[in-house]
Design an enzyme around this catalytic site. Structure first.
Site, PDB file in Angstrom:
ATOM      1  CD  GLU A  25       0.556   0.796   6.452  1.00 27.76           C
ATOM      2  OE1 GLU A  25      -0.402   1.184   6.635  1.00 27.76           O
ATOM      3  OE2 GLU A  25       1.450   1.268   5.774  1.00 27.76           O
ATOM      4  CG  ASN A  33      -0.021   0.337   2.477  1.00 29.34           C
ATOM      5  OD1 ASN A  33       0.702  -0.280   2.563  1.00 29.34           O
ATOM      6  ND2 ASN A  33      -0.866   1.094   3.506  1.00 29.34           N
ATOM      7  CB  CYS A  63       2.118   4.007   4.441  1.00 28.85           C
ATOM      8  SG  CYS A  63       1.275   5.771   4.292  1.00 28.85           S
TER       9      CYS A  63
END
Length: 951
Positions: free
Chosen positions: A363, A359, A361
């Site tokens: 994570e 995704n 970011c």
């Protein structure tokens, strides 16, 4: 936190449903009846225009919720049109809307053994949300229980193939995800490179060219219709033939931004001209493998492979390519790095497919065309009064939350059929936490310490172990995930790897032993129950940024981050805001054994200085407890990396975190961070070097009226010649002079360039926080900036000497016995310290010894001094001859030296920050104007909860 009403026992799974025990609530008493409610007015003002952009009066919240938290919830999460009866106006309505839907779906899908268990589930979930023990991710609050599609996931991974249909479909799918308020990532490595042929005989465009179209699309769609930009991630494998072009894409655009900025275009973040620059809406990451990283270590060649055949079509120097990655990241913070082999070594579903992307970011890492819904625990809520961690409640909270998260998949809607199918077949969840930094500080642990890392690791292990244990129990009740059978062996292998990592964990502090013991017990049950029942969820945990929901929970720190600073923004009743010392600090001082009066003095010092260095009574060995992400004692880059490495073995997914580096960091420093991330077993890393990007919001007052079409003048082309700023070196010579003027005491600190010229001054008068001190601070900043932009000191001496106002009179300076004002004294003192004799003589400013010599000899200087000045003037003329001039501006040539970087700030905010030594390249909030702070790889506003892109 309210005391436990009933001793908790482990909830059980039965073939006909779960038995849920009360932990926080009492039978017959609703959670809402245990708190005091109050009505508040939420009003937001546009920081540029001064107009109200949001107003809702009389909203209802518990009295212990901060104004920040209630503002964020009211503006972001209350549904219904403003001013209508349909508009939500109470936290009760919001929680009931969400919890009611979860409980209803749990009943309908057979999760609970009895109706009484469903009621306990509803009350316990309500209590935890009401008391800010945890929060679901934002899409849950946006959508669940409304007439909108019930989108619960914040994170999506897409896929794209080497065909025009697939590429255009990528644009469409991203658009729908952005519109729904979420972010997406994908890997472009299947697309043929610009060095390969098409079937028609032509040359392929390559993935970087198609990134332009996607970037433009993202730039036109506000995330959820609310934020300034969408959130997206673009990944490219390191063996792709276009990898070098991909690496340098955003760095070259940053060069363009600087050139346009210097030509007078508005290139600040949100500026009208920044939209002309490409590739600004995505985070870019290079997916590296072990083969490449070993080649970097060995200094050998590495093969770039054709996308269709897989054959090596070009060989490059691996170390050179790696250094180009580091250099580009040094220049513009992109690309980040993802470690492919480590990611896939912990993959529970390899029989279904590899993990190729993440995704926005970084994570969430799972299968293509999948999604993940998130929830985060507020760790500080589990700290007991005796500073021990409440293991039992943490376990109960984690198992209840993961149950609710799994229930949400039964009713959730998804943006595409492929994502719907994958998510329902694999049921990926992302439980995580926030407030780790505050927890460690409250317990007297340094973030970058063995004790801090071992506790964080034990808590993370306990959380993930509990989540997977509950997942195995759910599998016994409602069945394992559909893709489990084909991946059973791999999934169980990963569980044993987590268990082994937990067994290898060494607890540093004895008081953490119960946390580790509980984690060990949970992992034993995971392996046992998983072998018997399978698992309900392919993945269970990760660490998200928790930006907006972190503020909803009144967290001091977000995600895995340390404290950003020791002074925190707080909204005030009736409007306005103030800066206060973080409330975790007094608790930490008490934990460290400081008496109340000493602790009060330390807190007062922090309030004045913003750091602990030199705080009265604070032991130097305790400084590390109060280290922060930015400021006087900022955590070193490897401190961030080591914390990530400590918790990574206990997570299904990865960690959203940016490793912050100072402006002085080198390309080699970034390369070392990337290399150490690989060696320490991370899955992904992103870096940010302070002030590496141009984009910075500009507060320019109210918008000017545009001329009417018929009155519009013809465009005028003008060339603007700007002064260039010469910043002081990082280490410079300074002098501090104490003085008294008419009984008023003060301190003058001045700093100089290497050649002795004045470049900065600070005036301290009056008590910190007083009007006089504030005015003097602003005055000093203004003078310092002007000096660095080339305004001669003698100009200020001419203007400000002999300025008359009180206090005035006698001074304690032997060279200047009388002064007509403090300003008169300061500039005469600066003239004596930094101007030559000839320059001072023209202004009539002499030292006491010079005046005495004039009385005795009729001359202010001796013959020897006169000879020295003549020689010095000759050397100065030679130095001027050696300087280069930029002749592009015939009327105002710009002096360029080989010394400090002359490119400088172009906004008021940046000028102020550069001079005061607190430059942080974070944007101002577009809604309320508050300085945002980093949250993972994004920024979040403490005032209103707005984010810079990530959901």
């Amino acid at each position: 936190m309210t005391e436990t009403k009933q001793a908790p026992r482990r909830s059980t799974a039965k073939p006909n449903g779960l038995t849920i025990d009360r932990v926080y609530t009492s039978e017959g008493v609703h959670p809402y009846d245990e708190v005091t409610w109050e009505r508040r007015d939420v009003i937001q003002t546009n920081w540029k225009t001064g107009e109200n952009v949001f107003e809702q009066r009389g909203v209802e919240f518990p009295d212990y919720w901060s104004l920040n938290a209630s503002t964020i919830v009211t503006t972001k999460y209350f549904r219904g049109a403003l001013g209508t009866d349909q508009r939500e106006n109470s936290l009760r309505q919001l929680i009931d809307r969400v919890v009611g839907k979860y409980t209803e779906a749990g009943r309908e899908n057979g999760y609970f053994a009895t109706e009484a268990d469903a009621e306990v589930f509803e009350h316990e979930l309500t209590w935890m949300l009401l008391h800010q023990v945890f929060s679901f991710n934002s899409p849950v609050w946006f959508n669940v229980g409304t007439k909108s599609p019930q989108q619960v996931s914040a994170c999506f991974i897409l896929s794209v193939d080497d065909s025009m249909d697939s590429i255009l479909n990528w644009y469409k799918e991203e658009g729908f995800i952005f519109k729904g308020g979420s972010g997406a990532g994908l890997n472009l490595s299947r697309i043929r490179s610009s060095k390969e042929l098409l079937s028609s005989g032509g040359t392929a465009s390559g993935p970087v060219s198609f990134m332009r179209g996607a970037d433009a699309s993202a730039g036109t769609i506000k995330s959820g219709g609310a934020t300034r930009r969408a959130a997206k991630m673009v990944v490219l494998d390191v063996d792709h033939p276009d990898i070098e072009e991909f690496i340098e894409t955003k760095a070259r655009e940053e060069d363009k931004i600087r050139a346009l900025r210097d030509a007078g275009f508005d290139m600040d973040l949100g500026g009208k001209d920044i939209v002309s620059v490409q590739y600004q809406n995505a985070n870019n990451s290079v997916r590296v493998n072990d083969e490449f990283m070993k080649a970097v270590e060995d200094g050998t060649d590495f093969g770039l492979r054709a996308r269709m055949s897989g054959e090596v079509i070009e060989k490059v120097d691996a170390r050179d390519l790696f250094n180009k990655m580091a250099k580009a990241a040094w220049e513009c913070a992109d690309p980040g790095i993802q470690y492919d082999d480590m990611i896939n070594a912990w993959h529970t579903n390899p029989e279904t497919g590899r993990i190729t992307a993440s995704n926005p970011c970084s994570e969430y890492m799972s299968l293509d065309n999948s999604s993940c819904n998130l929830a985060s625990l507020n760790l500080l809520k589990f700290l007991n009064d005796d500073d021990t961690f409440d293991v039992e409640r943490f376990v109960k909270a984690s198992e209840l939350i993961i149950t609710a998260m799994d229930i949400s998949i039964t009713f959730a809607d998804f943006p595409t059929e492929a994502i719907t199918q994958t998510t329902k077949d694999y049921r990926q969840l992302g439980i995580g936490y926030a407030n780790l930094g505050a927890l460690l500080m409250a317990m007297g642990r340094g973030y970058d310490s063995e004790g801090g890392r071992s506790l964080a690791a034990a808590i993370t292990s306990l959380m993930t172990g509990t989540a997977y244990r509950r997942s195995a129990e759910l599998a016994a009740v409602v069945g394992p995930y559909a893709g489990y059978a084909r991946n059973a062996s791999a999934h169980q292998k990963v569980m044993r790897k987590h268990q082994a990592a937990n067994d290898d964990l060494k607890v540093v502090e004895q008081m953490d032993a119960p946390v580790h013991a509980a984690a060990t017990q949970q992992w034993a049950q995971v392996v046992e129950l998983g072998a018997k029942n399978g698992f309900r969820n392919a993945q269970a945990s990760l660490l998200a940024p928790t930006g907006t929901i972190g503020f909803m929970m009144d967290c001091d720190t977000t995600g895995i981050e340390p404290d950003f600073s020791l002074v925190k923004f707080k909204k005030l009743v009736g409007g306005g805001s103030m800066q206060i010392v973080n409330q975790t600090i007094p608790r930490a001082l008490k934990r460290l054994g400081y008496r109340d009066e000493v602790a009060e003095a330390i807190v007062a010092y922090i309030a004045e200085h913003g750091h602990v260095v030199g705080a009265p009574g604070l032991k130097t060995e305790h400084y590390e407890v109060f280290d922060t992400a930015m400021g006087e004692r900022s955590i070193k880059p490897m401190g961030h990396v080591r914390m990530m490495a400590a918790v990574q073995p206990y997570l299904s997914g990865a960690i959203s975190k940016t490793v912050n580096l100072p402006e002085t960091a080198t390309v080699e420093d970034i390369a070392d961070v990337y290399m150490q991330g690989w060696k320490l077993g991370l899955k992904a890393l992103a870096v940010y070097r302070d002030n590496c990007k141009v984009g910075q919001p500009l507060s320019d007052g109210k918008k000017k009226e545009e001329p009417k079409a018929e009155e519009a003048p013809k465009p005028e082309v003008r060339v603007e010649y700007r002064p260039r700023r010469q910043r002081l070196p990082k280490t410079r010579t300074s002098r501090t002079t104490s003085f008294t003027v008419g009984g008023a005491e003060g301190y003058l600190t001045s700093s100089q360039y290497d050649d002795g010229r004045l470049g900065e001054l600070f005036l301290k008068l009056g008590k910190q926080g007083s009007t006089l001190a504030g005015v003097m601070d602003a005055f000093s900043i203004a003078i310092s900036i002007a000096l660095q932009y080339g305004v001669p000191l003698e100009t200020y001496v001419q203007k400000f000497t002999n300025l008359k106002f009180e206090p005035a009179g006698m001074t304690d300076d032997p060279d200047l016995r009388m002064s007509q004002s403090i300003i008169d004294y300061v500039f005469k003192r600066l003239a004596l310290d930094y101007l030559s004799y000839d320059e001072r003589a023209e202004l009539g400013i002499y030292t006491a010894s010079e005046r005495a010599r004039y009385v005795e000899t009729g001359s202010y200087i001796t013959e020897e001094e006169e000879a020295e000045m003549i020689e010095s003037e000759s050397l100065k003329n030679d130095a001027v001859d050696d300087m280069r001039f930029d002749e592009s501006g015939p009327n105002q040539p710009t002096l360029i030296t080989a010394a400090p970087d002359l490119s400088g700030a172009h906004t008021t905010a940046e000028l102020m920050e550069r001079v005061t030594g607190h430059a942080v390249d974070a944007p101002l909030c577009f809604t309320c104007g508050t300085k945002m702070r980093p949250s993972g790889s994004c920024y979040v506003c403490e005032g209103c909860g707005s984010t810079s892109g990530c959901s």
